[in-house]
Every structure is written in C-alpha cells, then in structure tokens.
Design an enzyme around this catalytic site. Structure first.
Site, PDB file in Angstrom:
ATOM      1  N   ASP A 222      37.475  47.768  69.247  1.00  0.00           N
ATOM      2  CA  ASP A 222      38.500  48.694  69.026  1.00  0.00           C
ATOM      3  C   ASP A 222      39.058  48.566  67.665  1.00  0.00           C
ATOM      4  O   ASP A 222      39.691  49.547  67.340  1.00  0.00           O
ATOM      5  CB  ASP A 222      39.634  48.283  70.161  1.00  0.00           C
ATOM      6  CG  ASP A 222      40.161  46.986  69.985  1.00  0.00           C
ATOM      7  OD1 ASP A 222      39.235  46.031  69.858  1.00  0.00           O
ATOM      8  OD2 ASP A 222      41.291  46.652  70.426  1.00  0.00           O
TER       9      ASP A 222
ATOM     10  N   HIS B  27      48.909  48.782  69.724  1.00  0.00           N
ATOM     11  CA  HIS B  27      47.700  48.083  70.465  1.00  0.00           C
ATOM     12  C   HIS B  27      48.096  47.957  71.930  1.00  0.00           C
ATOM     13  O   HIS B  27      47.970  46.673  72.558  1.00  0.00           O
ATOM     14  CB  HIS B  27      47.417  46.863  69.801  1.00  0.00           C
ATOM     15  CG  HIS B  27      46.136  46.293  70.006  1.00  0.00           C
ATOM     16  ND1 HIS B  27      46.045  45.636  71.411  1.00  0.00           N
ATOM     17  CD2 HIS B  27      45.031  46.425  69.536  1.00  0.00           C
ATOM     18  CE1 HIS B  27      44.663  45.018  71.298  1.00  0.00           C
ATOM     19  NE2 HIS B  27      44.081  45.613  70.265  1.00  0.00           N
TER      20      HIS B  27
END
Ligand SMILES: [Zn+2]
Ligand SMILES: [Zn+2]
Length: 260
Positions: A22, A226
C-alpha cells in the site's frame, strides 16, 4: 494526481517509508507515466534498499529503458539521518516501529534571512553591497562610524515551517523528541482504540494513540490517515483523536492543508 491536477514534472524527490504494497505499488506506474510523458530530468528516490531490485526487475522484464535517471538513495531504517539538504530545506528520517523496516520523514525549512525594507534602505542610502550582511541580521556601520540598527532596516522573516510523515508504526513515544513542536504531523491511525490489541499485533496505531503522540510532542496540527478498510465512516476516528488532541483533521484525498 491527475484528478487534482498535480503536475508530474514538478516532482523530483520521492520518499518511500517501507515495502508494504500500500506504500509503493503505485510507484512503478508513476515512474512509467513520467517516462511516457517524456521526462528527462533525473528523479531522486529515497527508499529501503530492496526497492531498487524491485524496480530493476520490472524495467528488465518489460524491456524498458527510462529516458531519465533514477538516483536511488537507500535509507537506513535503523537510525535517524539527514538524507537531503538544499538551501531551503532539510529532510531527516524518523525511525518507526513496524512489522518490517520502516522510516518516517521530517521536512524542515531552514531559518530564513531577514527581509529588507526597501524604503528604509533608500532613505539611509545604504549601498547594495551590504544587503547580504543586513539579511543575516548585522547592523549597518556608515563610513563616518554612525551605526544604524538592523531592526531599522529589516523585518523578521517568516518562521521556518516543518512537517513530519509518520506511517506505518506501532505507538512509539521515541519519535516525540524529533517531532517536538512541528507545524504539521501526519500520523497513521489505522484503528480505533477498541481495537488496540489488533493495532499492537499488526504494528499499527489507534486514533487515540495518534492524538496522544501529537499532544505529547506539542505539535500545532495533526492529520490522521491510513485507516483500516473496516471503517466506512471515518468521523468516529476523528472524534477519538480530537478527544485527546483538538486540532486534528482527517487526511482525505484531495484536501489541502496549508502551513502558514
Ligand atoms: Zn505497513
Ligand atoms: Zn500501510
């Protein structure tokens, strides 16, 4: 970046924290797009050493020879270092505590020079040759020995600005001395505090913990991001962080945060 009209050619330095997908799987696409757009300017990449091999393999098997050079700067995740410096800013790594080696980044402006007051300089007929000294804060001494104080001729510069990017990490108070009093802190907040054990297992932080770091470090503003995909509504995370540290915002794609 296309959607928000961020010009690719304005990016010359890229900082990668760690090698979880990611955080870097989009990089190859970006580098390829820059190549297809005809970029020739080199690009500086600050990242874990192994990323170099990952990029090389992709270029090799697609038989791509980039039109520009990638200048690779391997980052040592074990200790904090200054990894970039020019006349305006410095960049340092922040040691984070994640499941794999991971670094945050601290961006700080260097102190600015004092600002000259044009009218005053003309009024006192100050020679241009001493402007650099005045900018550094020195007084002006005329040929007849007369002194004009610097404060008469210049004004204070803007305060140096600072920003830190801290993702991904377990709650880690050891980062506090490095980010003390900075203007803007981005800190991950993957979970809410009811998942504090899950956060610890996966080496992530909760929203409340991110707020605690911001509070203890006395930063001016906190951005949390996040977030785990489990949260469809992000406002409870924001509320949780705000209970500890009021000046918190969600780092949502497309939002702009200005440090002034
Ligand atoms: Zn990660
Ligand atoms: Zn991550």
């Amino acid at each position: 970046m296309n959607r928000y009209r961020i010009k690719f050619h304005r990016i010359n330095h890229i900082f990668i924290s760690h090698l979880h997908g990611d955080h870097y799987l989009g990089l190859m696409g970006l580098l390829s797009t820059m190549h297809l757009q005809g970029r020739t300017e080199p690009i500086h990449l600050y990242a874990p050493n192994d990323l170099q091999e990952i990029i090389d393999i992709q270029l090799r098997y697609s038989e791509t020879i980039l039109r520009y050079e990638i200048i690779f700067h391997p980052v040592n995740p074990a200790s904090s270092k200054m990894i970039f410096e020019d006349e305006d800013i410095e960049v340092r790594t922040i040691v984070l505590n994640h499941r794999i080696p991971c670094t945050g980044f601290l961006f700080t402006e260097k102190p600015k020079l004092r600002k000259l007051q044009k009218e005053k300089l003309l009024e006192y007929s100050i020679p241009v040759s001493v402007y650099p000294e005045l900018k550094r804060g020195e007084n002006y001494v005329a040929e007849d020995g007369k002194v004009i104080l610097n404060a008469e001729l210049t004004t204070d510069p803007r305060l140096p600005r600072s920003y830190a990017f801290c993702s991904d990490t377990l709650y880690n108070e050891r980062i506090i001395p490095m980010i003390k009093g900075i203007d803007l802190l981005y800190h991950e907040a993957t979970f809410m505090n009811d998942k504090i054990e899950r956060a610890a297992e996966t080496y992530h932080t909760t929203a409340e913990q991110a707020g605690t770091i911001a509070l203890k470090a006395g930063v001016k503003r906190l951005l949390i991001g996040h977030f785990s995909a489990r949260y469809k509504n992000l406002y409870p995370l924001l509320e949780e962080a705000k209970e500890i540290f009021k000046n918190t915002s969600l780092a949502l794609e497309g939002d702009k945060f200005i440090i002034d």
